[in-house]
Scaffold this active site. Sequence first.
Site, PDB file in Angstrom:
ATOM      1  N   LYS A  67       0.878  -1.145   0.140  1.00 16.53           N
ATOM      2  CA  LYS A  67      -0.207  -0.007  -0.108  1.00 16.53           C
ATOM      3  C   LYS A  67       0.773   0.819   0.146  1.00 16.53           C
ATOM      4  O   LYS A  67       1.747   1.451   0.969  1.00 16.53           O
ATOM      5  CB  LYS A  67      -0.921   0.096   1.375  1.00 16.53           C
ATOM      6  CG  LYS A  67      -1.428   1.092   2.115  1.00 16.53           C
ATOM      7  CD  LYS A  67      -2.807   1.549   2.199  1.00 16.53           C
ATOM      8  CE  LYS A  67      -2.381   1.429   3.439  1.00 16.53           C
ATOM      9  NZ  LYS A  67      -3.641   2.029   4.395  1.00 16.53           N
ATOM     10  N   THR A 221      -3.082   5.047  17.659  1.00 15.87           N
ATOM     11  CA  THR A 221      -1.216   5.768  17.546  1.00 15.87           C
ATOM     12  C   THR A 221      -0.914   4.621  16.395  1.00 15.87           C
ATOM     13  O   THR A 221      -0.449   3.441  16.508  1.00 15.87           O
ATOM     14  CB  THR A 221      -0.891   5.850  18.684  1.00 15.87           C
ATOM     15  OG1 THR A 221      -0.767   6.147  19.356  1.00 15.87           O
ATOM     16  CG2 THR A 221       0.759   5.880  18.465  1.00 15.87           C
TER      17      THR A 221
END
Length: 321
Positions: A67, A221
């Site tokens: 990706k 996070t």
Amino acid sequence: MLIVSEEVCQKVIGRADAFEAVEQVFAAMARGDAYNFPVIREAIGHADALYGFKSGFDRAGLALGLKSGGYWPGNMDKGLTNHQSTVFLFDPDTGKLHALVGGNYLTAVRTAAASSVSIAHLARKDSKVLGMVGAGHQAQFQLRAAAEQRDFEKVLAWNFHPDMLPKLGAVAAEIGLPFEAVEREQLGAEADAIITITSAHEALMMKDWVKPGTHIACMGTDTKGKQEVDPALIAAATVFTDEVAQSTTIGETQHAVASGLIAEKDITPIGDVINGKHPGRTSDDEITLFDGTGVGLQDLAVASVAARLAQQAGDAVVIDL
Ligand code: NAD
């Protein structure tokens, strides 16, 4: 070679497909059948952009690729979303490019699937109250997916920017759940399952606010320096993650590990729970915490399903390369 647009991804892939794909790839990672390659992330010195790629190979699901994308803060003014990504899938037998798949919708769906998989495997079965910390783009996907995992009776939410809460409230209304904006202490005192999905750089949920038996999925996070929860909460919880190495470096456990409160050995890949190698939650009083850092293999897993379904439906553009 297939091209699968954002629009087609939205048409062909739903939450159940994403859940199954992500659960399977977490299981494959824990068995050693799938692994992520080192992540590249660079400030490119143009358009204030952060660009990178996440890649890997799943020998069980035969997904090979990457990706590519990142964060362009000026996109909003151009009518585009700030996060942009595209998935490239290759034929693992030949190395030929197999598919180009829009990655924006899939990122949201696979991230929501990850916290859902954690709720399915780790939250108490009798969980009734869902707590949402965060109300941005991802939060809407998170809420829809989480709501399908337990018989939740209401949603409590807190957000740093309160003006964003009504949009999340509208999602809750759409799925038929009462929604209340509350302070974080109340959210911690009442919620049985909590999702944090913010871009915060400091602890938003403190250990003493969270009641025994809670499951908390920390999803925001994904970079060094970000933080959503009190390291003491992590130390008090039984901790699970998608990938331990990523969790301790760029995930939510980075702070607890750096301050010596926990070590790598205290963190279990959630795939071990899926595979039956780890019992997961062992009591109703236990706090379980899932650190969903987001791995490239999740993207490849959902993109592979999207490419297959789009091809079957005749919705993929097919070209000779
Ligand atoms: P968004 O910009 O739509 O929303 C940002 C959210 O963070 C909002 O709720 C906002 O109020 C809150 N926020 C902003 N500054 C804050 C602060 N200083 N303190 C507390 N809260 C603050 O972003 P999004 O697309 O919803 O993404 C949310 C987070 O999820 C980001 O950090 C993003 O990088 C991360 N993310 C993680 C994964 C993963 O796989 N784990 C995947 C996609 C996104």
